[in-house]
Enzyme design. Structure first.
Site, PDB file in Angstrom:
ATOM      1  N   MET A 135       9.840  20.729  43.354  1.00 18.32           N
ATOM      2  CA  MET A 135       9.440  21.095  44.674  1.00 18.32           C
ATOM      3  C   MET A 135       8.014  20.317  44.640  1.00 18.32           C
ATOM      4  SD  MET A 135       7.865  24.580  46.357  1.00 18.32           S
ATOM      5  CE  MET A 135       7.341  25.413  44.932  1.00 18.32           C
ATOM      6  N   PRO A 136       8.118  19.160  45.609  1.00 17.51           N
ATOM      7  CA  PRO A 136       6.857  18.417  45.930  1.00 17.51           C
ATOM      8  C   PRO A 136       5.949  19.161  46.549  1.00 17.51           C
ATOM      9  CG  PRO A 136       8.916  17.177  46.488  1.00 17.51           C
ATOM     10  CD  PRO A 136       9.391  18.522  46.342  1.00 17.51           C
ATOM     11  N   PHE A 137       4.661  19.051  46.305  1.00 18.61           N
ATOM     12  CA  PHE A 137       3.459  19.458  46.957  1.00 18.61           C
ATOM     13  C   PHE A 137       2.497  18.195  47.227  1.00 18.61           C
ATOM     14  CE2 PHE A 137      -0.902  20.606  47.188  1.00 18.61           C
ATOM     15  CZ  PHE A 137      -0.853  21.785  48.165  1.00 18.61           C
ATOM     16  N   HIS A 170       6.471  20.282  50.441  1.00 18.30           N
ATOM     17  CA  HIS A 170       5.369  20.995  51.247  1.00 18.30           C
ATOM     18  C   HIS A 170       4.451  20.009  51.198  1.00 18.30           C
ATOM     19  CE1 HIS A 170       6.736  25.026  50.092  1.00 18.30           C
ATOM     20  NE2 HIS A 170       7.635  24.352  49.278  1.00 18.30           N
ATOM     21  N   GLN A 222      12.414  21.836  50.276  1.00 18.84           N
ATOM     22  CA  GLN A 222      11.510  22.246  49.209  1.00 18.84           C
ATOM     23  C   GLN A 222      10.329  21.302  49.107  1.00 18.84           C
ATOM     24  OE1 GLN A 222      14.039  21.996  45.782  1.00 18.84           O
ATOM     25  NE2 GLN A 222      15.117  23.781  46.281  1.00 18.84           N
TER      26      GLN A 222
END
Length: 71
Positions: free
Chosen positions: A1-3, A41, A39
């Site tokens: 999940m990249p942020f 953010h 996924q």
């Protein structure tokens, strides 16, 4: 999940521009890293120019100096 966290100064950036930044970062992560958009953010933090500085002065002071310089 990249942020992804993006920090910018708070001065005239529109909601439309921020939406475009979010969309294009999301698209880049999908295209380059094969990350799922649902996924991913993205957070945009806006910082007042009095709270952002470089070269020993605030961004507010720097911009004031630029405005005062003769063209």
């Amino acid at each position: 999940m990249p942020f992804v966290s993006v920090r910018i100064t708070r001065d005239g950036v529109t909601s439309e521009q921020k939406a475009q930044v979010i969309a294009e970062i999301t698209e880049t992560l999908q295209r380059v890293l094969n990350k799922r958009p649902d996924q991913t953010h993205i957070v945009i933090e806006e910082v007042d120019t009095d709270n952002w500085g470089y070269s020993g002065i605030t961004t507010t002071q720097y911009r004031k100096q630029l405005a005062e310089k003769p063209s």
